[in-house]
Scaffold this motif. Structure first.
Motif, PDB file in Angstrom:
ATOM      1  N   ASN A  82      44.048  10.752 -24.134  1.00 59.83           N
ATOM      2  CA  ASN A  82      42.805  10.164 -23.354  1.00 59.83           C
ATOM      3  C   ASN A  82      42.541   8.787 -23.662  1.00 59.83           C
ATOM      4  O   ASN A  82      42.808   8.035 -24.443  1.00 59.83           O
ATOM      5  N   ARG A 124      36.602   8.106 -22.846  1.00 53.88           N
ATOM      6  CA  ARG A 124      36.390   9.507 -22.913  1.00 53.88           C
ATOM      7  C   ARG A 124      36.299  10.261 -23.912  1.00 53.88           C
ATOM      8  O   ARG A 124      35.854  11.067 -24.347  1.00 53.88           O
ATOM      9  N   ASP A 155      34.819  13.818 -23.824  1.00 49.96           N
ATOM     10  CA  ASP A 155      35.162  14.252 -22.397  1.00 49.96           C
ATOM     11  C   ASP A 155      36.862  14.496 -22.290  1.00 49.96           C
ATOM     12  O   ASP A 155      37.440  13.500 -21.875  1.00 49.96           O
ATOM     13  N   GLU A 156      37.080  15.657 -22.768  1.00 46.54           N
ATOM     14  CA  GLU A 156      38.511  15.980 -23.004  1.00 46.54           C
ATOM     15  C   GLU A 156      39.126  16.918 -22.124  1.00 46.54           C
ATOM     16  O   GLU A 156      40.240  17.291 -22.387  1.00 46.54           O
ATOM     17  N   ASP A 157      38.160  17.511 -21.328  1.00 44.45           N
ATOM     18  CA  ASP A 157      38.817  18.673 -20.406  1.00 44.45           C
ATOM     19  C   ASP A 157      40.067  18.155 -19.408  1.00 44.45           C
ATOM     20  O   ASP A 157      41.182  18.912 -19.477  1.00 44.45           O
ATOM     21  N   ASN A 158      39.813  17.109 -18.698  1.00 39.97           N
ATOM     22  CA  ASN A 158      40.815  16.849 -17.919  1.00 39.97           C
ATOM     23  C   ASN A 158      42.184  16.439 -18.707  1.00 39.97           C
ATOM     24  O   ASN A 158      43.293  16.470 -18.043  1.00 39.97           O
ATOM     25  N   ALA A 159      41.854  15.638 -19.739  1.00 37.92           N
ATOM     26  CA  ALA A 159      43.124  15.425 -20.686  1.00 37.92           C
ATOM     27  C   ALA A 159      43.803  16.599 -21.353  1.00 37.92           C
ATOM     28  O   ALA A 159      45.119  16.599 -21.030  1.00 37.92           O
ATOM     29  N   ARG A 160      43.050  17.335 -21.345  1.00 40.99           N
ATOM     30  CA  ARG A 160      43.670  18.767 -21.942  1.00 40.99           C
ATOM     31  C   ARG A 160      44.560  19.441 -20.886  1.00 40.99           C
ATOM     32  O   ARG A 160      45.508  20.166 -21.058  1.00 40.99           O
ATOM     33  N   VAL A 161      43.977  19.570 -19.506  1.00 38.34           N
ATOM     34  CA  VAL A 161      44.394  20.249 -18.390  1.00 38.34           C
ATOM     35  C   VAL A 161      45.928  19.498 -18.308  1.00 38.34           C
ATOM     36  O   VAL A 161      46.896  20.277 -17.955  1.00 38.34           O
ATOM     37  N   GLU A 162      45.849  18.025 -18.193  1.00 31.81           N
ATOM     38  CA  GLU A 162      47.155  17.498 -17.973  1.00 31.81           C
ATOM     39  C   GLU A 162      48.008  17.711 -19.134  1.00 31.81           C
ATOM     40  O   GLU A 162      49.464  17.846 -18.709  1.00 31.81           O
TER      41      GLU A 162
END
Length: 218
Positions: free
Chosen positions: A113, A117, A122-129
């Motif tokens: 990330n 972030r 704000d780690e939601d998108n990073a974890r999804v990817e």
């Protein structure tokens, strides 16, 4: 060029402290006067110098020791990879390290990330990817006969390794990286930092995805 910071988060903390340092001096000078600004400058500089001196004299951190799990005939291998699973080198290294043992492989993909972030949680998108990359890595390993499981780890690779060591109890760590010159982890000292921090054997495997793609296109 040697990077003095162990991680992006550490560099970002240094940036914030530097901004705060100069901001405090400017505010004191504008609000009270130039002598107040000078006083704040001297006070903060001395405080920073004292902190650095104490930190340099402190004892080096103790290495994290893996909690050994499983029976004597098991080989527990922790693999740290972002997207560099590849076709051959990592698979062969796992096979070589686990020969004669009942292998248990855990693949951890750090949720990489941006510093901003990460600090804002704000780690939601990073974890999804990261989960997508992890799923692709596990599928590739399983298709080649390696029964691996995986999980998404902390944004900082070293912290992701430490978390996994405590829960998985690995006998050793394999770090999969891009070739030198294209590997951010090498530039940031992830491999050397892991060898200093963890009291288990650590192997670096170089996976050249660009070369593999070119060979597949021939």
């Amino acid at each position: 060029m040697i990077n003095p910071f162990r991680s992006e988060a550490e560099a970002y903390r240094f940036l914030l402290l530097s901004v705060g340092y100069f901001a405090a001096i400017v505010i004191a000078a504008l609000a009270v006067g130039k002598w107040a600004g000078l006083g704040v400058f001297i006070l903060l500089t001395l405080a920073g110098f004292t902190w650095v001196m104490r930190a340099s004299r402190s004892e080096p951190p103790r290495q994290t020791v893996s909690s050994r799990l499983g029976s004597a005939n098991e080989r527990r291998i922790l693999v740290i990879a972002n997207e560099t699973v590849g076709e051959g080198p990592l698979r062969e290294e796992i096979r070589r390290r686990s020969e004669g043992y009942d292998e248990h492989v855990l693949v951890v993909c750090p949720a990489l990330n941006s510093p901003l972030r990460h600090w804002a949680s704000d780690e939601d998108n990073a974890r999804v990817e990261a989960q997508k990359r992890l799923d692709a890595s596990l599928e590739r390993l399983r298709s080649r006969g390696i029964d691996a499981r995986g999980e998404v780890g902390d944004a900082e690779p070293l912290q992701a390794m430490e978390d996994a060591l405590r829960l998985f109890g690995a006998d050793e760590i394999i770090i999969s990286t891009h070739p030198e010159g294209r590997s951010n982890w090498l530039e940031k000292g992830v491999v050397s930092g892991a060898r200093e921090r963890f009291a288990v054997p650590i192997t670096r495997v170089v996976v050249d995805l660009e070369r593999e793609r070119e060979e597949l296109q021939r």
